[in-house]
Design an enzyme around this catalytic site. Structure first.
Site, PDB file in Angstrom:
ATOM      1  N   ILE A   4       1.044  -5.118   8.330  1.00  0.00           N
ATOM      2  CA  ILE A   4       2.451  -4.787   8.542  1.00  0.00           C
ATOM      3  C   ILE A   4       2.670  -3.303   8.261  1.00  0.00           C
ATOM      4  CG2 ILE A   4       4.836  -5.368   7.938  1.00  0.00           C
ATOM      5  CD1 ILE A   4       3.688  -7.943   6.628  1.00  0.00           C
ATOM      6  N   GLY A  31       1.262   4.251   4.456  1.00  0.00           N
ATOM      7  CA  GLY A  31       2.099   3.380   3.650  1.00  0.00           C
ATOM      8  C   GLY A  31       2.474   2.098   4.366  1.00  0.00           C
ATOM      9  N   SER A  32       2.135   0.950   3.822  1.00  0.00           N
ATOM     10  CA  SER A  32       2.338  -0.290   4.558  1.00  0.00           C
ATOM     11  C   SER A  32       2.140  -1.506   3.658  1.00  0.00           C
ATOM     12  CB  SER A  32       1.369  -0.337   5.742  1.00  0.00           C
ATOM     13  OG  SER A  32       0.107   0.190   5.374  1.00  0.00           O
ATOM     14  N   ARG A  33       1.966  -2.672   4.289  1.00  0.00           N
ATOM     15  CA  ARG A  33       1.862  -3.927   3.557  1.00  0.00           C
ATOM     16  C   ARG A  33       0.857  -4.843   4.252  1.00  0.00           C
ATOM     17  NH1 ARG A  33       7.001  -8.035   2.550  1.00  0.00           N
ATOM     18  NH2 ARG A  33       5.827 -10.008   2.576  1.00  0.00           N
ATOM     19  N   LEU A  51       0.853  -1.180   0.000  1.00  0.00           N
ATOM     20  CA  LEU A  51       0.000   0.000   0.000  1.00  0.00           C
ATOM     21  C   LEU A  51       0.892   1.235   0.000  1.00  0.00           C
ATOM     22  CD1 LEU A  51      -1.347  -2.334   1.933  1.00  0.00           C
ATOM     23  CD2 LEU A  51      -3.013  -0.535   2.431  1.00  0.00           C
TER      24      LEU A  51
END
Length: 218
Positions: A154, A184-186, A93
């Site tokens: 995450i 911002g991430s996963r 993301l």
């Protein structure tokens, strides 16, 4: 319809301070320019309505839990996937994606585990096991088969907090909101080997709508 998540309030207030300071010191143009910052921060927490908010998902479908780009889809990666045999789908993301997370399947939450960690860039392989994260296990029984799905939030280089809004014992429906990650991430999804993957690296996916995988029908 798009709303703004309640987590936006403190972050937007902080982002508005420079503009307010410029305004009270008589720097009108600067205040207007800085006024873009709180608007951008509030937009990060946008929560658009998705199809599953009004229409139930097919029971065999595994939906995307996040908006973003599929980084990886295939066998569970060593050191990343939970213990056992899994297939893995990893979604990155960016700061411009919607960060509201949704349940990929219907079922009962059997485990929620938060792990503190680092803030490496979310596209790096090691971020999956070194970064701050929250693991959610969801189980359902369909025609006598126990279906277990594992979801992992995450944080990344910009994201510094994971928000998980589900508890053990709670029943979820596919597409239901389960939390968010800030800036911002996963997000990783793990399903058993016999589940058919319907996505691949490079695909753009939409939370609560895109079908990542499908359980075989009985």
């Amino acid at each position: 319809m798009t709303t703004i998540d309640r987590e936006a309030a403190p972050a937007t207030a902080v982002a508005a301070l420079p503009s307010l300071l410029a305004a009270v010191t008589g720097r009108g143009r600067l205040a207007l320019a800085l006024g873009v910052l709180p608007v951008a921060v509030a937009a990060f927490f946008r929560d658009p309505q998705r199809r599953t908010d009004v229409e139930p998902a097919r029971r065999d479908d595994v939906l995307s839990p996040a908006d973003g780009k599929v980084m990886y889809a295939g066998p569970g990666q060593e050191g990343v996937a939970p213990e056992g045999e899994w297939q893995q789908i990893s979604i990155f993301l960016s700061a411009f994606d919607v960060h509201i997370n949704r349940s990929p399947v219907s079922g009962v939450v059997t485990d929620v585990t938060y792990r503190p960690g680092k803030w490496l860039a979310a596209y790096k392989h090691e971020s999956a096991y070194l970064n701050e994260r929250s693991d959610i296990t969801i189980e359902d029984v369909v025609d006598g088969e126990v279906r277990r799905t594992h979801v992992r939030q995450i944080v990344g280089l910009m994201a510094r907090r994971v928000v998980t809004r589900v508890t053990v014992g709670e029943r979820l429906t596919a597409g239901q909101r389960i939390g968010l990650m800030k800036f911002g991430s996963r997000m990783d999804v793990f399903v058993p080997p016999h589940v058919e993957l319907l996505t691949e690296g490079g695909d753009r996916v939409v939370a609560g709508e895109s079908v990542l995988a499908r359980w075989p029908s009985a």
